[in-house]
Design a protein around this motif. Sequence first.
Motif, PDB file in Angstrom:
ATOM      1  N   ASN A   4       0.859  -1.182   0.000  1.00  0.00           N
ATOM      2  CA  ASN A   4       0.000   0.000   0.000  1.00  0.00           C
ATOM      3  C   ASN A   4       0.895   1.232   0.000  1.00  0.00           C
ATOM      4  O   ASN A   4       1.454   1.616   1.022  1.00  0.00           O
ATOM      5  CB  ASN A   4      -0.903  -0.041   1.226  1.00  0.00           C
ATOM      6  N   ILE A 220     -10.276   1.982   4.630  1.00  0.00           N
ATOM      7  CA  ILE A 220     -10.019   0.864   5.536  1.00  0.00           C
ATOM      8  C   ILE A 220     -11.123   0.689   6.576  1.00  0.00           C
ATOM      9  O   ILE A 220     -11.606  -0.437   6.785  1.00  0.00           O
ATOM     10  CB  ILE A 220      -8.638   1.045   6.205  1.00  0.00           C
ATOM     11  N   VAL A 227      -6.167  -5.513   5.991  1.00  0.00           N
ATOM     12  CA  VAL A 227      -5.249  -4.827   5.080  1.00  0.00           C
ATOM     13  C   VAL A 227      -4.044  -5.733   4.856  1.00  0.00           C
ATOM     14  O   VAL A 227      -3.408  -6.188   5.806  1.00  0.00           O
ATOM     15  CB  VAL A 227      -4.800  -3.470   5.657  1.00  0.00           C
ATOM     16  N   CYS A 281      -6.671  -5.227   0.177  1.00  0.00           N
ATOM     17  CA  CYS A 281      -7.399  -5.726   1.344  1.00  0.00           C
ATOM     18  C   CYS A 281      -7.971  -7.118   1.029  1.00  0.00           C
ATOM     19  O   CYS A 281      -8.153  -7.481  -0.136  1.00  0.00           O
ATOM     20  CB  CYS A 281      -8.555  -4.793   1.710  1.00  0.00           C
TER      21      CYS A 281
END
Length: 283
Positions: A4, A220, A227, A281
């Motif tokens: 990420n 999120i 995650v 995710c």
Amino acid sequence: MLLNKTMDREDLAQAPVRRVVEELYALMRWMRQQDLAYSSWIGSTGPDPFLDRQQRLNRGPSYVPLPDGVDDERIPWFLLWEIGWLVAHTEIRPGDKVLDLGGSGSLFSSYLASKGCRVVSVDINPSLVTLANETAARAGWALEAVQMDMTELSFPANTFDRVFSVCVYEHLPEQARIAANRRIRSVLKKGGWFCITFDYANPDRTMHIGSPEDVERQFILPLQMQVLGNPRLHDNGKRYLFHPWFANPLTRIRKVARRRLPIRALWDRKMAFYTFASLFCRR
């Protein structure tokens, strides 16, 4: 590893990403031979003087094409990074049921279908939906495009193995992003992956994704998923794209007056530069 993160041109040299890029090159060549179309990185389906100028400005003054690029005019290295980074770090298997949010007619949805996935792409643009379905029919792909608002997904629960979106979320208002993300979890199968890219630090105030805290709040928390990789978005500080509004001082003044840009944009040209980022995710 860092999954990420914000975009880095050097990522394209990583072997798994480079393999995807080579597959994209082969697909683009094959589609050209078969006279099959895909949309440009900004979602256009044909020549448009205004959009063509905007996308050239958007690349920024320091843009350098990849030396072996196949269709740099429509598919710059930015998009190759987005697709390559997502695919290289996601398990994609033939037969997977995949949802592509906002990608009808795109090179990415074509790529997924060419890899044997059963693809459903949703888009609010009817011309892109038509392009996707016509291309899929001629190519013999298991791809269906549907005109649908991604904030109001009407698919049954536990339908998809994977859900993707490539630089679409930033075009939704913030509350619509949150609403869409709350729905994603239900349409994914248990263990399914949700992988996206989006504009990061875009100066347009309606975009408003400019910090790891923004990603936490808008993605999120409403997703309520695991995650994958680093839990906090990594910003490498590199900014590759240039917002076209900053090319004309009068345009900048108008956008400040309409509160689309902060007042600081009148004198701070550094605000014009932004980038893309990714998020992975799993349910």
